[in-house]
Design an enzyme around this catalytic site. Structure first.
Site, PDB file in Angstrom:
ATOM      1  N   GLY A 231       0.803  -1.231   0.000  1.00 59.36           N
ATOM      2  CA  GLY A 231       0.000   0.000   0.000  1.00 59.36           C
ATOM      3  C   GLY A 231       0.829   1.272   0.000  1.00 59.36           C
ATOM      4  O   GLY A 231       0.302   2.351  -0.247  1.00 59.36           O
TER       5      GLY A 231
ATOM      6  N   LYS B 299      -6.681  10.981   6.607  1.00 63.79           N
ATOM      7  CA  LYS B 299      -8.110  11.291   6.493  1.00 63.79           C
ATOM      8  C   LYS B 299      -8.849  10.808   7.728  1.00 63.79           C
ATOM      9  O   LYS B 299      -9.810  11.439   8.179  1.00 63.79           O
ATOM     10  CB  LYS B 299      -8.733  10.651   5.251  1.00 63.79           C
ATOM     11  CG  LYS B 299      -8.337  11.165   3.893  1.00 63.79           C
ATOM     12  CD  LYS B 299      -8.057  12.601   3.655  1.00 63.79           C
ATOM     13  CE  LYS B 299      -6.793  13.246   4.075  1.00 63.79           C
ATOM     14  NZ  LYS B 299      -5.592  13.181   3.286  1.00 63.79           N
TER      15      LYS B 299
ATOM     16  N   GLY C  87       6.349  24.696   6.299  1.00 64.24           N
ATOM     17  CA  GLY C  87       5.867  24.351   4.962  1.00 64.24           C
ATOM     18  C   GLY C  87       4.346  24.295   4.964  1.00 64.24           C
ATOM     19  O   GLY C  87       3.760  23.561   5.757  1.00 64.24           O
TER      20      GLY C  87
ATOM     21  N   ALA D 176       0.163  20.832   1.061  1.00 65.05           N
ATOM     22  CA  ALA D 176      -0.956  20.012   1.541  1.00 65.05           C
ATOM     23  C   ALA D 176      -0.642  19.373   2.899  1.00 65.05           C
ATOM     24  O   ALA D 176      -1.477  19.374   3.804  1.00 65.05           O
ATOM     25  CB  ALA D 176      -1.276  18.932   0.514  1.00 65.05           C
TER      26      ALA D 176
ATOM     27  N   GLY E 253       8.026  19.394   1.226  1.00 72.55           N
ATOM     28  CA  GLY E 253       8.036  18.705  -0.059  1.00 72.55           C
ATOM     29  C   GLY E 253       8.649  17.320   0.043  1.00 72.55           C
ATOM     30  O   GLY E 253       9.065  16.886   1.125  1.00 72.55           O
TER      31      GLY E 253
ATOM     32  N   ASP F 219       5.082   8.977  -8.162  1.00 71.08           N
ATOM     33  CA  ASP F 219       5.916  10.037  -7.570  1.00 71.08           C
ATOM     34  C   ASP F 219       7.356   9.978  -8.050  1.00 71.08           C
ATOM     35  O   ASP F 219       8.023  11.011  -8.146  1.00 71.08           O
ATOM     36  CB  ASP F 219       5.918   9.926  -6.040  1.00 71.08           C
ATOM     37  CG  ASP F 219       4.629  10.443  -5.419  1.00 71.08           C
ATOM     38  OD1 ASP F 219       3.728  10.866  -6.169  1.00 71.08           O
ATOM     39  OD2 ASP F 219       4.527  10.407  -4.176  1.00 71.08           O
TER      40      ASP F 219
ATOM     41  N   HIS G 155     -31.440  19.847  -5.622  1.00 73.02           N
ATOM     42  CA  HIS G 155     -31.549  20.937  -4.641  1.00 73.02           C
ATOM     43  C   HIS G 155     -32.044  20.360  -3.319  1.00 73.02           C
ATOM     44  O   HIS G 155     -32.936  19.521  -3.340  1.00 73.02           O
ATOM     45  CB  HIS G 155     -32.546  21.978  -5.154  1.00 73.02           C
ATOM     46  CG  HIS G 155     -32.786  23.094  -4.175  1.00 73.02           C
ATOM     47  ND1 HIS G 155     -31.864  24.081  -3.947  1.00 73.02           N
ATOM     48  CD2 HIS G 155     -33.847  23.354  -3.350  1.00 73.02           C
ATOM     49  CE1 HIS G 155     -32.343  24.920  -3.027  1.00 73.02           C
ATOM     50  NE2 HIS G 155     -33.537  24.487  -2.656  1.00 73.02           N
TER      51      HIS G 155
HETATM   52  P1  NAD Z   1       4.688  20.819  -1.014  1.00 72.36           P
HETATM   53  O1  NAD Z   1       5.800  20.900  -1.958  1.00 72.36           O
HETATM   54  O2  NAD Z   1       3.304  20.807  -1.513  1.00 72.36           O
HETATM   55  O3  NAD Z   1       4.782  22.034   0.044  1.00 72.36           O
HETATM   56  C1  NAD Z   1       5.962  22.336   0.739  1.00 72.36           C
HETATM   57  C2  NAD Z   1       5.928  23.795   1.156  1.00 72.36           C
HETATM   58  O4  NAD Z   1       7.065  24.058   1.976  1.00 72.36           O
HETATM   59  C3  NAD Z   1       6.005  24.756  -0.022  1.00 72.36           C
HETATM   60  O5  NAD Z   1       4.900  25.625   0.011  1.00 72.36           O
HETATM   61  C4  NAD Z   1       7.334  25.467   0.185  1.00 72.36           C
HETATM   62  O6  NAD Z   1       7.321  26.810  -0.237  1.00 72.36           O
HETATM   63  C5  NAD Z   1       7.532  25.358   1.704  1.00 72.36           C
HETATM   64  N1  NAD Z   1       8.932  25.477   2.149  1.00 72.36           N
HETATM   65  C6  NAD Z   1      10.031  24.921   1.577  1.00 72.36           C
HETATM   66  N2  NAD Z   1      11.151  25.254   2.270  1.00 72.36           N
HETATM   67  C7  NAD Z   1      10.742  26.033   3.312  1.00 72.36           C
HETATM   68  C8  NAD Z   1      11.413  26.697   4.386  1.00 72.36           C
HETATM   69  N3  NAD Z   1      12.730  26.624   4.548  1.00 72.36           N
HETATM   70  N4  NAD Z   1      10.691  27.407   5.276  1.00 72.36           N
HETATM   71  C9  NAD Z   1       9.337  27.503   5.142  1.00 72.36           C
HETATM   72  N5  NAD Z   1       8.664  26.899   4.143  1.00 72.36           N
HETATM   73  C10 NAD Z   1       9.337  26.174   3.238  1.00 72.36           C
HETATM   74  O7  NAD Z   1       4.994  19.527  -0.130  1.00 72.36           O
HETATM   75  P2  NAD Z   1       4.266  18.796   1.090  1.00 72.36           P
HETATM   76  O8  NAD Z   1       3.137  19.583   1.667  1.00 72.36           O
HETATM   77  O9  NAD Z   1       5.393  18.390   1.976  1.00 72.36           O
HETATM   78  O10 NAD Z   1       3.644  17.534   0.404  1.00 72.36           O
HETATM   79  C11 NAD Z   1       4.461  16.639  -0.344  1.00 72.36           C
HETATM   80  C12 NAD Z   1       3.736  16.120  -1.552  1.00 72.36           C
HETATM   81  O11 NAD Z   1       2.693  15.260  -1.161  1.00 72.36           O
HETATM   82  C13 NAD Z   1       3.126  17.241  -2.359  1.00 72.36           C
HETATM   83  O12 NAD Z   1       3.421  17.064  -3.699  1.00 72.36           O
HETATM   84  C14 NAD Z   1       1.665  17.119  -2.095  1.00 72.36           C
HETATM   85  O13 NAD Z   1       0.881  17.483  -3.205  1.00 72.36           O
HETATM   86  C15 NAD Z   1       1.486  15.649  -1.760  1.00 72.36           C
HETATM   87  N6  NAD Z   1       0.388  15.521  -0.799  1.00 72.36           N
HETATM   88  C16 NAD Z   1      -0.868  15.669  -1.223  1.00 72.36           C
HETATM   89  C17 NAD Z   1      -1.904  15.598  -0.319  1.00 72.36           C
HETATM   90  C18 NAD Z   1      -3.299  15.779  -0.782  1.00 72.36           C
HETATM   91  O14 NAD Z   1      -3.530  15.654  -1.972  1.00 72.36           O
HETATM   92  N7  NAD Z   1      -4.236  16.075   0.094  1.00 72.36           N
HETATM   93  C19 NAD Z   1      -1.667  15.416   1.026  1.00 72.36           C
HETATM   94  C20 NAD Z   1      -0.371  15.282   1.426  1.00 72.36           C
HETATM   95  C21 NAD Z   1       0.647  15.342   0.501  1.00 72.36           C
END
Ligand code: NAD
Length: 475
Positions: A40, A52, A181, A184, A272, A318, A454
């Site tokens: 998974g 969730k 950060g 999401a 990220g 990914d 509705h």
């Molecule tokens: P992300 O890349 O979406 O966000 C990371 C954020 O950290 C960015 O906005 C960036 O500007 C910020 N950042 C980076 N360095 C920083 C610093 N030194 N100080 C402050 N801020 C800083 O990554 P994420 O939220 O870690 O998620 C990872 C991946 O997993 C993403 O691609 C996301 O789309 C995916 N994800 C999706 C979902 C969902 O669909 N609900 C949920 C969780 C994760």
């Protein structure tokens, strides 16, 4: 072995790998999945699914706490954090077991262990090994996913500096939490802990939270999270942390370049992710890796020197780069194995990158598909914008969900839905309608001529489309 035992061997069983494996089996291929951890992958075990479950606990708690407005009084309400975590783990386990059952049902062989490639004897192509043992397969699909990115000098230790894995399995609720950060992951965890009563500070380097969303949507979410009590700094890049007996102190430069600090019992690093490309033998096999992601062509065939295809090797999800979303990985897995199985190209479920929805499951929920207004304008499109707020919706009023709006971006000439952006209501479910509209290239006329039940949140979608045409009834 002279003959290949498997038609397809998939490395990794996340939403890319397990879905690719099942689709391949449905198409009559002999399939093995090499997985070193739990079936998974991150989504089922440490991502989409358990978060969730956590978020649902937080939403119900928040709703009960604020139940007075609905005429509900919940005296003595409290958070049993250990049970919140235990339930989330249980949900993940149920889902994980479900994948094992699906593998058996589809005759898929699960090979527990670490997958690695080496150049095939005789040159051209690759051979897959599982824990050093050859796995004879005609095609190998890499679906190894991604892991949290680290910041130099801010190393997760699982105690003070957490990744999402520890943040969703803490033994006790922290009184204070720093989240670095506001993508999401950062926003979902900030919402979760704040809703349960932790004092949360969220620090984002870019000028706005959820920076991939339409700017108006980011602003709405930011206002809402601030109203909920989250301390939020944007335009603030965290540059270092210090650990002391009380917890963690993060140093950052604020919007105006002034040095600031923020303190928390623990710090969640959510800056990220990066592809799992190490120790797979990719270099030995000449596979191109750029900025941490495997390079592929439109059919997910891995690319080698000079852009030539590495015979028999594919990569999805990914590990090939963004958007880093489970449903994108699954869609790629299906397209990849359909092509391997020889499905005629016109019948293959091709991945339309302009119709991949995204959702962030904080409250209010956020979801979107297609172009933001700024992207559409940058692309030189002449656009018509429609907005419809939830506060006008009968369902919104009745459900006490009056925050947020739907914003649609239409092509001014044809009425085609270029993008849709939702904050509020059941955004993550509602976006399916607009994804279908985008994928089927529906226009505002077709949506406006469709009867929506509705009273529903979905009517807000139609309202936004009608608003763009100057025909909204309830505005
Ligand atoms: P992300 O890349 O979406 O966000 C990371 C954020 O950290 C960015 O906005 C960036 O500007 C910020 N950042 C980076 N360095 C920083 C610093 N030194 N100080 C402050 N801020 C800083 O990554 P994420 O939220 O870690 O998620 C990872 C991946 O997993 C993403 O691609 C996301 O789309 C995916 N994800 C999706 C979902 C969902 O669909 N609900 C949920 C969780 C994760």
């Amino acid at each position: 072995m002279a003959e290949a035992s498997y038609d397809v061997a998939v490395v990794g069983s996340g939403p890319g790998g397990y879905v690719a494996a099942i689709r391949a089996a449905q198409l009559g291929l002999r399939v093995a999945v090499v997985e070193q951890g739990e079936l998974g992958g991150v989504c089922t075990n440490w991502g989409c699914i358990p978060t969730k479950a956590l978020l649902h606990s937080a939403e119900v708690y928040a709703a009960l706490k604020d139940g007075g407005a609905l005429g509900l009084v919940a005296d003595g309400l409290r958070v049993d954090f250990a049970r919140v975590i235990a339930r989330s783990r249980q949900v993940a386990e149920t889902q994980r077991k479900g994948i094992g059952i699906l593998f058996k049902k589809n005759g898929i062989v699960h090979l527990p262990g670490r997958g690695r490639l080496r150049p095939a004897a005789g040159g051209g192509g690759v051979q897959l090994l599982c824990n050093g043992q050859p796995v004879p397969a005609r095609h190998v699909v890499l679906a190894t996913g991604a892991r949290p990115r680290r910041l130099p000098g801010i190393e997760p230790d699982g105690q003070h500096i957490l990744t999402y894995v520890e943040a969703m399995s803490l033994p006790a609720q922290p009184a204070t939490l720093l989240v670095v950060g506001a993508g999401a992951i950062g926003v979902e965890f900030a919402y979760f802990y704040n809703a349960l009563g932790t004092r949360v500070t969220l620090i984002e380097a870019l000028p706005r939270i959820l920076p991939l969303e339409d700017e108006e949507i980011s602003q709405q979410v930011e206002r809402s999270l601030r109203r909920q009590g989250i301390h939020l700094f944007t335009g603030a890049r965290v540059t270092g942390v210090q650990i002391d007996p009380q917890g963690v102190v993060a140093g950052f430069l604020d919007r105006s370049g002034q040095p600031q600090t923020a303190r928390g019992e623990r710090l969640l690093l959510a800056v990220g992710v990066e592809g799992n490309v190490e120790d797979l033998g990719l270099q030995d096999c000449g596979v191109q890796v750029e900025r941490g992601f495997v390079q592929v062509n439109e059919w997910y065939q891995a690319l080698g020197p000079g852009g030539a295809v590495v015979p028999g090797l594919y990569a999805i999800g990914d590990v090939i780069g963004g958007p880093l979303l489970a449903h994108k990985a699954s869609a790629e897995g299906i397209a990849c194995v359909e092509r391997i199985a020889g499905v005629p190209e016109r019948d293959i479920h091709r991945v339309d990158r302009s119709a991949i929805p995204a959702a962030t499951f904080c409250r209010p929920e956020v979801a979107s598909v297609g172009l933001t207004e700024a992207q559409a304008r940058q692309a030189g499109r002449e656009v018509k914008i429609g907005r419809f707020p939830f506060r006008v919706s009968g369902k919104g009023q009745a459900a006490g969900e009056t925050e947020g709006l739907v914003k649609v971006v239409l092509c001014a000439r044809t009425g085609e839905v270029l993008g849709a952006h939702i904050v509020g209501g059941s955004a993550s479910d509602m976006i399916a309608t607009m994804t279908l509209a985008r994928a089927a290239e529906l226009t505002a006329t077709e949506i406006s001529h469709t009867i929506f039940a509705h009273p529903t949140f979905a009517e807000v979608l139609k309202g936004a489309v009608e608003a763009a045409r100057g025909e909204a009834i309830d505005l």
